[in-house]
Design a protein around this motif. Structure first.
Motif, PDB file in Angstrom:
ATOM      1  N   SER A  77       4.785   0.144  -3.995  1.00 22.16           N
ATOM      2  CA  SER A  77       5.229   0.647  -2.692  1.00 22.16           C
ATOM      3  C   SER A  77       4.797   2.094  -2.511  1.00 22.16           C
ATOM      4  O   SER A  77       4.465   2.528  -1.410  1.00 22.16           O
ATOM      5  CB  SER A  77       6.744   0.526  -2.584  1.00 22.16           C
ATOM      6  OG  SER A  77       7.346   1.281  -3.614  1.00 22.16           O
ATOM      7  N   GLU A  78       4.762   2.852  -3.648  1.00 26.29           N
ATOM      8  CA  GLU A  78       4.310   4.238  -3.572  1.00 26.29           C
ATOM      9  C   GLU A  78       2.851   4.287  -3.116  1.00 26.29           C
ATOM     10  O   GLU A  78       2.475   5.122  -2.291  1.00 26.29           O
ATOM     11  CB  GLU A  78       4.474   4.895  -4.946  1.00 26.29           C
ATOM     12  CG  GLU A  78       4.332   6.400  -4.903  1.00 26.29           C
ATOM     13  CD  GLU A  78       3.891   6.980  -6.225  1.00 26.29           C
ATOM     14  OE1 GLU A  78       3.841   6.235  -7.218  1.00 26.29           O
ATOM     15  OE2 GLU A  78       3.575   8.179  -6.244  1.00 26.29           O
ATOM     16  N   ILE A 123       1.235   2.027  -1.305  1.00 28.27           N
ATOM     17  CA  ILE A 123       1.137   1.677   0.130  1.00 28.27           C
ATOM     18  C   ILE A 123       1.519   2.878   0.973  1.00 28.27           C
ATOM     19  O   ILE A 123       0.815   3.241   1.931  1.00 28.27           O
ATOM     20  CB  ILE A 123       2.048   0.469   0.446  1.00 28.27           C
ATOM     21  CG1 ILE A 123       1.531  -0.778  -0.276  1.00 28.27           C
ATOM     22  CG2 ILE A 123       2.119   0.224   1.943  1.00 28.27           C
ATOM     23  CD1 ILE A 123       2.479  -1.944  -0.232  1.00 28.27           C
ATOM     24  N   ALA A 124       2.645   3.547   0.600  1.00 29.26           N
ATOM     25  CA  ALA A 124       3.091   4.712   1.381  1.00 29.26           C
ATOM     26  C   ALA A 124       2.042   5.805   1.348  1.00 29.26           C
ATOM     27  O   ALA A 124       1.725   6.412   2.384  1.00 29.26           O
ATOM     28  CB  ALA A 124       4.417   5.226   0.813  1.00 29.26           C
TER      29      ALA A 124
END
Lengths: 100, 171
Positions: B2-3, B5-6
């Motif tokens: 998720s990091e 993607i962010a």
């Protein structure tokens, strides 16, 4: 996995975009905004390495950079206003009072 | 994951808005794109765990400096096309050469860094929470970096006085 190298590349790209803006645009207000972009690129570097090394000193220096950027914006925009009042232009090609 | 993607989303938005800032025809649009750029940089700081700096970025940059820019853009008459000059290609070529020099320099540094062994992270490996981050930054500002902090306050005072004098009518 996002390493500091990713942040460095992002920062370098942002810095180059800011430099292209400074070199290509002739409107002095846009040039000032490009300088703000370049200062932001430096800040991204500082914060990325501060986070990587678990040391808050980088963030302290980023605060100093923001402080200098605020002072620079205030003085620079004051100069632009004073110049515009005298010469009625914001085009840096016509700002050649001190060239020779 | 998720990091990642962010990070990629924020990086794309930051670079996209930066390009829009320097290519927009209207200066007012440039300023508005600059606000968006600063806000996404603030989000990047929050992602990196620098919550205090993220708030400072929103308040000082997106709130203070950009309003100053908007004031100047509104005060200055931009109806005249400011981008006209005699030889438009001469400076573009010079700018292109200088940009290539900077790109080569950054590429050389990157290659040199990849050739070296990686430096291990030092210090405690525990991630900082928001209150710890503010506490740490404040502690450093008022102990080790007290003198630079005071110099910065003097700088801001001098800049404020200078801006008032420059903006006076009889200059």
């Amino acid at each position: 996995m996002i390493t500091p190298a990713h942040y460095t590349v992002l920062s370098a790209a942002l810095f180059i975009i800011g430099m292209i803006g400074v070199l290509l645009r002739r409107n002095i207000i846009v040039i000032f905004m490009s300088i703000e972009l370049m200062l932001n690129a430096v800040n991204i570097n500082l914060v990325a390495y501060s986070s990587q090394l678990h040391n808050a000193v980088g963030q302290v220096f980023a605060i100093f950079v923001i402080c200098v950027a605020a002072a620079e914006a205030a003085i620079g925009l004051g100069i632009i206003l004073a110049f515009y009042r005298n010469k009625e232009t914001v085009n840096i090609d016509e700002m050649n009072l001190m060239r020779w | 994951m998720s990091e990642a993607i962010a990070f990629y989303t924020l990086a794309a938005l930051i670079l996209g808005f930066a390009i829009l800032v320097i290519t927009a025809r209207s200066t007012v649009h440039s300023v508005l794109f600059l606000v968006a750029n600063f806000l996404f940089v603030a989000a990047l700081y929050a992602l990196l765990g620098a919550q205090f700096l993220a708030v400072i970025q929103v308040v000082v940059y997106a709130g203070g400096i950009v309003v100053l820019y908007l004031f100047v853009v509104m005060l200055v008459n931009l109806k005249r096309p400011p981008e006209v000059h005699k030889d438009p290609h001469r400076r573009s070529r010079l700018a292109f050469v200088l940009a290539c020099v900077l790109l080569a320099e950054i590429g050389a540094i990157a290659l040199w860094e990849y050739a070296r062994p990686a430096v291990a992270a030092t210090g405690p490996a525990t991630p900082m929470t928001a209150s710890q981050n503010v506490e740490q930054v404040g502690w450093l500002l008022y102990t080790n970096y007290l003198v630079p902090f005071e110099v910065a306050s003097m700088l801001l005072l001098v800049a404020m006085v200078g801006a008032i004098i420059l903006a006076r009518r009889e200059l």
